[in-house]
Design an enzyme around this catalytic site. Structure first.
Site, PDB file in Angstrom:
ATOM      1  N   LEU A  84       0.846  -1.199   0.000  1.00 63.30           N
ATOM      2  CA  LEU A  84       0.000   0.000   0.000  1.00 63.30           C
ATOM      3  C   LEU A  84       0.874   1.238   0.000  1.00 63.30           C
ATOM      4  O   LEU A  84       1.951   1.247   0.605  1.00 63.30           O
ATOM      5  CB  LEU A  84      -0.854   0.025   1.277  1.00 63.30           C
ATOM      6  CG  LEU A  84      -1.911  -1.062   1.428  1.00 63.30           C
ATOM      7  CD1 LEU A  84      -2.448  -1.068   2.854  1.00 63.30           C
ATOM      8  CD2 LEU A  84      -3.048  -0.812   0.437  1.00 63.30           C
ATOM      9  N   GLU A 120     -10.329   0.169   8.047  1.00 67.60           N
ATOM     10  CA  GLU A 120      -9.984  -0.887   9.002  1.00 67.60           C
ATOM     11  C   GLU A 120      -8.607  -0.609   9.590  1.00 67.60           C
ATOM     12  O   GLU A 120      -7.869   0.222   9.071  1.00 67.60           O
ATOM     13  CB  GLU A 120     -10.030  -2.255   8.315  1.00 67.60           C
ATOM     14  CG  GLU A 120      -9.291  -2.305   7.010  1.00 67.60           C
ATOM     15  CD  GLU A 120      -9.784  -3.439   6.090  1.00 67.60           C
ATOM     16  OE1 GLU A 120      -8.921  -4.127   5.556  1.00 67.60           O
ATOM     17  OE2 GLU A 120     -11.014  -3.631   5.924  1.00 67.60           O
ATOM     18  N   LYS A 122      -4.679  -0.963  10.360  1.00 64.67           N
ATOM     19  CA  LYS A 122      -3.527  -1.534   9.669  1.00 64.67           C
ATOM     20  C   LYS A 122      -2.771  -2.367  10.701  1.00 64.67           C
ATOM     21  O   LYS A 122      -2.125  -1.832  11.602  1.00 64.67           O
ATOM     22  CB  LYS A 122      -2.632  -0.437   9.088  1.00 64.67           C
ATOM     23  CG  LYS A 122      -1.475  -1.041   8.287  1.00 64.67           C
ATOM     24  CD  LYS A 122      -0.762  -0.001   7.456  1.00 64.67           C
ATOM     25  CE  LYS A 122       0.215  -0.619   6.469  1.00 64.67           C
ATOM     26  NZ  LYS A 122       1.177  -1.526   7.062  1.00 64.67           N
TER      27      LYS A 122
HETATM   28  S1  IVH Z   1      -4.770  -4.404   2.159  1.00 64.68           S
HETATM   29  C1  IVH Z   1      -3.753  -4.523  -2.239  1.00 64.68           C
HETATM   30  N1  IVH Z   1      -5.471  -4.098   4.645  1.00 64.68           N
HETATM   31  O1  IVH Z   1       0.065  -3.683   4.976  1.00 64.68           O
HETATM   32  C2  IVH Z   1      -3.485  -4.140  -0.870  1.00 64.68           C
HETATM   33  N2  IVH Z   1      -3.186  -4.491   4.165  1.00 64.68           N
HETATM   34  O2  IVH Z   1       1.726  -2.054   2.886  1.00 64.68           O
HETATM   35  C3  IVH Z   1      -3.426  -5.273   0.045  1.00 64.68           C
HETATM   36  N3  IVH Z   1      -1.751  -4.618   6.156  1.00 64.68           N
HETATM   37  O3  IVH Z   1       1.510  -6.164   3.057  1.00 64.68           O
HETATM   38  C4  IVH Z   1      -3.246  -4.889   1.447  1.00 64.68           C
HETATM   39  N4  IVH Z   1      -3.349  -4.320   7.637  1.00 64.68           N
HETATM   40  O4  IVH Z   1       0.440  -6.932   5.197  1.00 64.68           O
HETATM   41  C5  IVH Z   1      -4.457  -4.322   3.804  1.00 64.68           C
HETATM   42  N5  IVH Z   1      -6.247  -3.842   6.818  1.00 64.68           N
HETATM   43  C6  IVH Z   1      -5.237  -4.071   5.985  1.00 64.68           C
HETATM   44  C7  IVH Z   1      -3.923  -4.264   6.421  1.00 64.68           C
HETATM   45  C8  IVH Z   1      -2.914  -4.461   5.477  1.00 64.68           C
HETATM   46  C9  IVH Z   1      -2.045  -4.520   7.472  1.00 64.68           C
HETATM   47  C10 IVH Z   1      -0.390  -4.823   5.613  1.00 64.68           C
HETATM   48  C11 IVH Z   1      -0.310  -5.919   4.602  1.00 64.68           C
HETATM   49  C12 IVH Z   1       0.434  -5.366   3.436  1.00 64.68           C
HETATM   50  C13 IVH Z   1       0.920  -4.049   3.924  1.00 64.68           C
HETATM   51  C14 IVH Z   1       0.805  -3.056   2.802  1.00 64.68           C
END
Ligand code: IVH
Length: 686
Positions: A84, A120, A122
């Site tokens: 992200l 949500e 992180k």
């Molecule tokens: S969505 C296409 N949602 O953050 C995007 N990622 O920098 C997919 N992460 O490697 C990620 N909480 O491990 C998403 N609620 C959340 C998250 C999350 C932690 C981590 C994930 C990813 C990193 C992205």
């Protein structure tokens, strides 16, 4: 049992055990007692041992881990695992929203057309993908470089929050669930406590502990480390019609018994995003797991598709980060300070670093064992943490960043406690069973003298206004005050000779010293600085004995009759009053009437008279002081640590080791609701 009956029983047990796992690990709402769970698991293990054909790959008996692997196999991700982009300010969030609106051709539209976002936490853990075929878990992998990860299925099977079989009768042909493996703070604290007890190196934070546990080649080790999982999205899906929005996908995953964060919401526009960011930030320190920001995702999947991706990150989502609670810095030196009781405390002097909203320049390493366990050395790069209002701490060093003298020897030397007191040069001593190393010079050590006088004068003791550390330092260094009693003999002339001491301030100080006479007995006892005697014990002693003479004359046995005074405290009090130097100081203080004896008082009547409470963690509504006031108002007492004499432990979020101890000692544990119930009804809820 017939074969068919055994097969039915095995399948029933699998269902019961997975139900219990789900309630316990995903919902945090246990449904059956642990013994019942253990009994069911054993019965299933026995059945499977007797009839190996009944063993299925999704059986909960397989969660205990298998033998070690040589290496992890590589897994190519069907749908790449992206990262992200980050936003660090409202401006950057607004820019993201603007790009989204432009991308969707909605720029310039009115408020009611604001973009809808699924928001949500992180999670601060490790990204994982889980593959289910016809509802059964078949494989799980790390993110790796986004295109290829490592097959950590054996380890993932040990995580009880991850279902081995999806709930529902109509599972999709293929479903890849994406989410984060992490360690809950309470499990992290417990793991580190156990490592500490065994003299092993501790983990610096829950994320490192989770990473270290997930990358074990021997899944039996992973099985012993309680890991957790939260899903936040999906990868490849076959054989099911998806709903129209991300938030509905999350709801659907929850119905399949995938753990999803309770903190997820749907909001509109930048104001909705910012309000969520603030609300989540306020909860941050009391959440059971670490987060490092909030993630905002355009809710409608059709919109997500239109927006697409730039390089390796989606245009439809962003991570809004909170200020870091951990930073790296360098250790410029390790000072050793001498405290009131002569204890030597190593303190790391740090290159200033901004973390958790403040600039940190030093952090205590507590004692020799702590300094050695963290292996902090001068010159090292270390992780400094400041979470919420907690005192900043060095969580650990990064030995891999140490420059080497030669192939085998790092340039930085390990910390060693000095053999003599850095203040007075007297030998130091560490008694068996004690963590503190102490200067053996007692009050002949100027550092201890200064600290003793400072403590005596402090606000909660004799409360002598204006007597700060700079002044005390001069008084002791010039030989004007050797003991607290000498303060009352000071005159204007002596004070006027001190640095930065105008006539007026000298007069003010003398009147503050004079005004500190006739303090109540409890304050005076506390002011004496007897080891192990805090404010509460001082109050207990004053209440029990009424007169200082009676305390001075008490044997250790008599002292044990005081509520909450145990053998260690009793011995410390008796030893203090036996010391002739202390007797002389007390006599001098008696002559100036530093205190007034109070009548011995009966314990105030109250429903909780004689009951001892210990507070730990953050309660959702009551502050610590409010809870304490309620307990004391009804005659109860609040103690600082859990012991056999504790009646109740009131536990909030992030409770720490006190809760573990209470569980070990089988002491009744109350959450805030149960605590309020107790004070309402007079007995805890059953
Ligand atoms: S969505 C296409 N949602 O953050 C995007 N990622 O920098 C997919 N992460 O490697 C990620 N909480 O491990 C998403 N609620 C959340 C998250 C999350 C932690 C981590 C994930 C990813 C990193 C992205």
């Amino acid at each position: 049992m017939s074969d068919a009956a055994e097969e039915r029983r095995a399948s029933e047990l699998r269902r019961l055990i997975e139900d219990a796992n789900y309630r316990y690990y995903a919902l945090d709402d246990p449904a059956i007692p642990d013994v019942e769970f253990d009994r069911q698991l054993r019965e299933l293990q026995d059945l499977e041992a007797a009839h190996p054909e009944l063993l299925t790959p999704d059986s909960p008996t397989q969660r205990v881990g298998a033998g070690p692997l040589k290496d992890f196999a590589q897994v190519a991700h069907d749908v790449p695992m992206l990262s992200l982009n980050n936003a660090f300010s409202e401006g950057e969030v607004a820019a993201f929203d603007r790009r989204v609106r432009e991308g969707l051709g909605r720029e310039g539209l009115e408020l009611e057309d604001e973009t809808e976002y699924a928001v949500e936490p992180k999670f601060d853990g490790l990204a994982i993908t889980l593959r289910y075929e016809r509802g059964v878990f078949v494989r799980g992998a790390t993110r790796g470089d986004g295109a290829t990860g490592e097959d950590v299925s054996a380890n993932l099977r040990t995580i009880r929050a991850i279902p081995m079989r999806l709930a529902g009768d109509n599972p999709p042909a293929v479903l890849e669930v994406r989410g984060e493996v992490l360690m809950l703070r309470r499990d992290f604290d417990q793991l580190n406590q156990e490592a500490c007890d065994k003299g092993e190196k501790t983990f610096v934070n829950p994320r490192n502990a989770a990473a270290g546990s997930l990358r074990q080649l021997d899944s039996r080790i992973t099985a012993k480390r309680r890991l957790h999982f939260f899903s936040y999205g999906i990868g490849r899906v076959e054989g099911v019609e998806l709903p129209a929005t991300h938030s509905e996908i999350m709801d659907w995953l929850a119905t399949l018994r995938m753990p999803v964060a309770r903190q997820r919401r749907v909001v509109s526009g930048v104001s909705g995003l910012m309000a969520y960011f603030k609300a989540l930030g306020e909860q941050r320190s009391t959440l059971p797991f670490d987060i490092d920001g909030a993630v905002y995702k355009v809710n409608r999947l059709a919109d997500q598709e239109r927006l697409g991706f730039v390089s390796r990150a989606p245009r439809f989502a962003i991570a809004h980060k909170y200020p870091a609670q951990e930073e790296l810095t360098e250790v410029e030196g390790i000072d050793v300070q001498v405290g009131r009781t002569g204890a030597l405390t190593p303190v790391a002097r740090l290159k200033p670093v901004f973390v958790g909203g403040v600039t940190v320049t030093n952090a205590t390493l507590h004692n020799e064992d702590e300094a050695r366990r963290k292996d902090v050395r001068v010159g090292d790069t270390v992780i400094v943490r400041r979470a919420g209002d907690v005192i900043p701490e060095v969580v650990g060093s990064l030995p891999e960043r140490r420059p080497m003298r030669d192939l085998a020897t790092p340039l930085h030397e390990p910390f060693v406690m000095p053999a003599v007191c850095p203040e007075c040069g007297a030998p130091v001593l560490r008694l068996e069973g004690e963590s503190a190393t102490r200067c053996t010079n007692g009050l002949a050590c100027p550092a201890q003298r200064k600290q003793a006088i400072l403590h005596f004068a402090s606000r909660r003791a004799m409360d002598i206004e204006g007597l700060g550390d700079k002044l005390v330092e001069q008084l002791v260094d010039r030989g004007l005050a050797r003991t607290p009693a000498d303060l009352y003999a000071l005159g204007l002339e002596q004070l006027a000779g001190l640095e930065r001491m105008a006539q007026k301030s000298a007069e003010n100080l003398l009147s503050a010293i004079a005004a500190s006479r006739h303090r109540p007995l409890a304050r005076f006892i506390f002011a004496l600085g007897i080891r192990q005697v805090g404010e509460q014990t001082a109050k207990d002693l004053a209440r029990h004995f009424g007169k200082l003479d009676a305390i001075q004359g008490a044997t250790a046995d008599t002292l044990l009759q005081v509520p909450d005074v145990g053998p260690v405290v009793a011995a410390s009090i008796a030893a203090f009053f036996r010391e002739s130097h202390n007797q002389a100081v007390i006599e001098a203080l008696r002559r100036v009437q530093a205190w007034v004896d109070g009548e011995a008082q009966a314990v105030p009547p109250g429903r909780f008279a004689g009951k001892t409470f210990v507070l730990t963690g953050t309660l959702p509504n009551l502050t610590r002081d409010q809870a304490k006031a309620r307990i004391e108002a009804e005659g109860g007492k609040v103690a600082g640590s859990v012991s056999g004499k504790t009646d109740y432990v009131v536990a909030g979020a992030e409770p720490g080791s006190k809760l573990v101890k209470a569980e070990q000692l089988n002491i009744e544990i109350l959450d805030e609701t149960a605590f309020l119930y107790l004070f309402d009804k007079g007995e805890p809820p059953r």
